[in-house]
Design a protein around this motif. Structure first.
Motif, PDB file in Angstrom:
ATOM      1  N   SER A 228       0.875  -1.294  -0.035  1.00 46.82           N
ATOM      2  CA  SER A 228      -0.122  -0.048  -0.005  1.00 46.82           C
ATOM      3  C   SER A 228       0.794   1.214   0.160  1.00 46.82           C
ATOM      4  N   GLN A 229       2.072   0.993   0.356  1.00 48.56           N
ATOM      5  CA  GLN A 229       3.099   2.380   0.318  1.00 48.56           C
ATOM      6  C   GLN A 229       3.732   2.389  -1.057  1.00 48.56           C
ATOM      7  N   PHE A 230       3.247   1.826  -2.010  1.00 44.66           N
ATOM      8  CA  PHE A 230       4.009   1.799  -3.263  1.00 44.66           C
ATOM      9  C   PHE A 230       3.008   2.200  -4.334  1.00 44.66           C
ATOM     10  N   GLU A 231       3.302   2.683  -5.447  1.00 47.02           N
ATOM     11  CA  GLU A 231       2.101   3.007  -6.511  1.00 47.02           C
ATOM     12  C   GLU A 231       2.925   2.787  -7.902  1.00 47.02           C
ATOM     13  N   HIS A 232       1.951   2.586  -8.837  1.00 48.26           N
ATOM     14  CA  HIS A 232       2.224   2.367 -10.141  1.00 48.26           C
ATOM     15  C   HIS A 232       2.348   3.683 -10.766  1.00 48.26           C
ATOM     16  N   ALA A 233       3.510   3.717 -11.604  1.00 54.67           N
ATOM     17  CA  ALA A 233       3.936   5.249 -12.251  1.00 54.67           C
ATOM     18  C   ALA A 233       4.549   5.073 -13.620  1.00 54.67           C
ATOM     19  N   PRO A 234       3.602   4.990 -14.638  1.00 53.90           N
ATOM     20  CA  PRO A 234       4.027   4.548 -15.936  1.00 53.90           C
ATOM     21  C   PRO A 234       4.368   6.255 -16.583  1.00 53.90           C
ATOM     22  N   GLU A 235       5.086   6.042 -17.627  1.00 57.58           N
ATOM     23  CA  GLU A 235       5.650   7.047 -18.280  1.00 57.58           C
ATOM     24  C   GLU A 235       5.678   6.989 -19.719  1.00 57.58           C
ATOM     25  N   TYR A 236       5.468   8.072 -20.565  1.00 60.52           N
ATOM     26  CA  TYR A 236       5.578   7.902 -21.988  1.00 60.52           C
ATOM     27  C   TYR A 236       5.620   9.285 -22.789  1.00 60.52           C
ATOM     28  N   THR A 237       6.495   9.383 -23.551  1.00 58.01           N
ATOM     29  CA  THR A 237       6.673  10.765 -24.579  1.00 58.01           C
ATOM     30  C   THR A 237       6.619   9.959 -25.937  1.00 58.01           C
ATOM     31  N   GLU A 238       6.001  10.526 -27.101  1.00 56.49           N
ATOM     32  CA  GLU A 238       5.989  10.293 -28.185  1.00 56.49           C
ATOM     33  C   GLU A 238       7.439  10.559 -28.910  1.00 56.49           C
ATOM     34  N   GLU A 239       8.074  11.436 -28.560  1.00 53.13           N
ATOM     35  CA  GLU A 239       9.540  11.714 -28.954  1.00 53.13           C
ATOM     36  C   GLU A 239      10.640  10.704 -28.645  1.00 53.13           C
ATOM     37  N   GLU A 240      10.314   9.985 -27.514  1.00 47.40           N
ATOM     38  CA  GLU A 240      11.259   8.954 -27.333  1.00 47.40           C
ATOM     39  C   GLU A 240      10.636   7.647 -27.690  1.00 47.40           C
ATOM     40  N   GLY A 241       9.413   7.501 -27.665  1.00 53.14           N
ATOM     41  CA  GLY A 241       8.639   6.335 -28.272  1.00 53.14           C
ATOM     42  C   GLY A 241       8.952   5.115 -27.374  1.00 53.14           C
ATOM     43  N   ILE A 242       8.966   5.335 -26.037  1.00 57.68           N
ATOM     44  CA  ILE A 242       9.200   3.864 -25.133  1.00 57.68           C
ATOM     45  C   ILE A 242       8.215   4.286 -23.894  1.00 57.68           C
ATOM     46  N   ALA A 243       7.396   3.264 -23.567  1.00 58.27           N
ATOM     47  CA  ALA A 243       6.654   3.533 -22.422  1.00 58.27           C
ATOM     48  C   ALA A 243       7.340   2.830 -21.250  1.00 58.27           C
ATOM     49  N   LYS A 244       7.472   3.519 -20.170  1.00 56.33           N
ATOM     50  CA  LYS A 244       8.266   2.884 -19.371  1.00 56.33           C
ATOM     51  C   LYS A 244       7.117   2.618 -18.093  1.00 56.33           C
ATOM     52  N   SER A 245       7.458   1.383 -17.256  1.00 52.75           N
ATOM     53  CA  SER A 245       6.551   1.221 -15.974  1.00 52.75           C
ATOM     54  C   SER A 245       7.593   1.401 -14.919  1.00 52.75           C
ATOM     55  N   PHE A 246       7.103   2.119 -13.923  1.00 56.39           N
ATOM     56  CA  PHE A 246       7.819   2.138 -12.487  1.00 56.39           C
ATOM     57  C   PHE A 246       6.954   1.627 -11.234  1.00 56.39           C
ATOM     58  N   ILE A 247       7.575   1.169 -10.331  1.00 58.43           N
ATOM     59  CA  ILE A 247       6.873   1.006  -9.146  1.00 58.43           C
ATOM     60  C   ILE A 247       7.498   2.097  -8.091  1.00 58.43           C
ATOM     61  N   GLN A 248       6.659   3.131  -7.497  1.00 58.66           N
ATOM     62  CA  GLN A 248       7.234   4.132  -6.833  1.00 58.66           C
ATOM     63  C   GLN A 248       6.792   4.312  -5.577  1.00 58.66           C
ATOM     64  N   SER A 249       8.067   4.420  -4.498  1.00 60.33           N
ATOM     65  CA  SER A 249       7.871   4.507  -3.102  1.00 60.33           C
ATOM     66  C   SER A 249       6.960   5.594  -3.098  1.00 60.33           C
ATOM     67  N   LYS A 250       6.013   5.772  -1.872  1.00 64.13           N
ATOM     68  CA  LYS A 250       5.110   6.934  -1.490  1.00 64.13           C
ATOM     69  C   LYS A 250       5.728   7.556  -0.421  1.00 64.13           C
ATOM     70  N   VAL A 251       6.586   6.897   0.489  1.00 62.36           N
ATOM     71  CA  VAL A 251       7.182   7.398   1.791  1.00 62.36           C
ATOM     72  C   VAL A 251       8.757   6.914   1.681  1.00 62.36           C
ATOM     73  N   ASP A 252       9.460   7.506   2.768  1.00 63.14           N
ATOM     74  CA  ASP A 252      10.784   6.918   3.029  1.00 63.14           C
ATOM     75  C   ASP A 252      10.457   5.883   3.822  1.00 63.14           C
ATOM     76  N   GLN A 253      11.146   4.652   3.354  1.00 67.05           N
ATOM     77  CA  GLN A 253      10.822   3.408   4.110  1.00 67.05           C
ATOM     78  C   GLN A 253      12.022   2.481   3.792  1.00 67.05           C
ATOM     79  N   THR A 254      12.023   1.452   4.541  1.00 63.50           N
ATOM     80  CA  THR A 254      13.020   0.363   4.454  1.00 63.50           C
ATOM     81  C   THR A 254      11.965  -1.164   4.181  1.00 63.50           C
ATOM     82  N   VAL A 255      12.645  -2.115   3.462  1.00 62.58           N
ATOM     83  CA  VAL A 255      12.269  -3.211   3.149  1.00 62.58           C
ATOM     84  C   VAL A 255      13.077  -4.413   3.258  1.00 62.58           C
TER      85      VAL A 255
END
Length: 319
Positions: A228-255
């Motif tokens: 629950s402390q992570f979120e899905h963060a996709p990115e894309y620009t037509e200029e680069e032409g590459i869709a990228k998927s990231f998992i992003q931390s919502k807070v400072d944390q350790t695992v």
């Protein structure tokens, strides 16, 4: 415990720019979620290629360049459920072509399901399922000396960097003979308002698919990710032409991951790169093929020009 899984996770999370390999998306739950993704209204890729295979079957068959009087092998790398391919197979059978269909997959279960699905619909089809690594199987098939058509569909090539894709295509060419052809399915470069929703759907299925990777690490490697402390963060620009998927931390944390015996720190907003999906045009494709013996001989597109099936022919090597 899967020691390779553990090693890959440790290597990725130990980098200054963290990564996790996308191949680990596909546990049982991941498979189910991806099937849901393919049916989403935003996920145009599957429908676009299916349109080509259903609406342009005669053109596709002509583009294969095979002779009806000569037996050939139709090889599919990563056939899945065969939902698209069956239209091509039926068209070839109806037109009287003489061929064997050889689906290749690392999973015996996938191949068994494919055969069970296709055989009742296409009773005269010769299916020779091949379980194993793509290139290891292709090496063994070289001995047949039959002309070959290789299908690599679903824009699977796009999950590799351009450098990796170039190496992949070079290796594929090494296992084919001059005159053999490849049908390379690839998503085409499009505006962000078309592409990005395919990786960030309104129902949150893609988010669940990506975050399931953390759940798998928790289950199989004794991790303590608070998903629950992570979120899905996709990115894309037509200029680069590459869709990228990231998992992003919502807070400072350790695992901590017990099976690895390591603790990893995440800063608020820090991204873990999990997948790319390269989009193509002829210029990008030419760059990938420039050091191979493949020539582009035809391109079939869906009605919206969202997706292309590139027909490549292996030429004689100049060396």
């Amino acid at each position: 415990m899967n020691s390779q899984f553990a090693a890959d996770v440790d290597a990725g999370l130990s980098k200054s720019s963290k990564t996790l390999p996308s191949k680990y998306f596909y546990d049982k739950k991941g498979d189910e979620l991806f099937m849901q993704i393919m049916a989403l209204p935003e996920y145009y890729l599957t429908r676009a290629e299916l349109e080509i295979f259903t609406e342009q079957t005669p053109l596709l068959i002509d583009a294969l360049g095979m002779n009806k009087s000569q037996h050939f092998e139709l090889i599919e790398m990563g056939a899945g459920d065969g939902s698209k391919t069956k239209f091509l197979l039926k068209g070839l059978l109806d037109q009287g072509y003489d061929f064997d269909y050889l689906p290749i997959d690392i999973s015996g279960n996938v191949l068994e399901h494919l055969v069970e699905t296709l055989q009742p619909e296409l009773l005269s089809l010769s299916i020779k399922a091949q379980q194993g690594d793509y290139f290891e199987i292709l090496k063994t098939l070289k001995d047949s000396h039959a002309p070959k058509v290789v299908l690599f569909l679903g824009s699977n090539i796009g999950n590799q960097s351009d450098e990796q894709a170039a190496a992949f295509m070079y290796s594929l060419g090494e296992n084919l003979a001059p005159g053999d052809r490849v049908v390379l399915g690839a998503d085409l470069i499009k505006p962000v308002d078309v592409v990005l929703p395919a990786y960030n759907d309104s129902q949150g299925v893609t988010k669940a698919f990506n975050l399931n990777l953390l759940t798998r690490i928790n289950r199989e490697l004794s991790g303590d990710f608070d998903v629950s402390q992570f979120e899905h963060a996709p990115e894309y620009t037509e200029e680069e032409g590459i869709a990228k998927s990231f998992i992003q931390s919502k807070v400072d944390q350790t695992v901590t991951i017990g099976a690895i015996g390591q603790t990893y720190s995440f800063k608020a907003g820090e991204k873990v790169h999990v997948e790319i999906s390269r989009k193509y045009n002829k210029k990008v494709l030419a760059g990938i093929l420039k050091d191979t013996d493949f020539n582009l001989v035809n391109t079939l597109k869906d009605s919206k020009a969202y997706y292309g099936d590139f027909i490549l022919e292996r030429s004689a090597s100049e060396s």
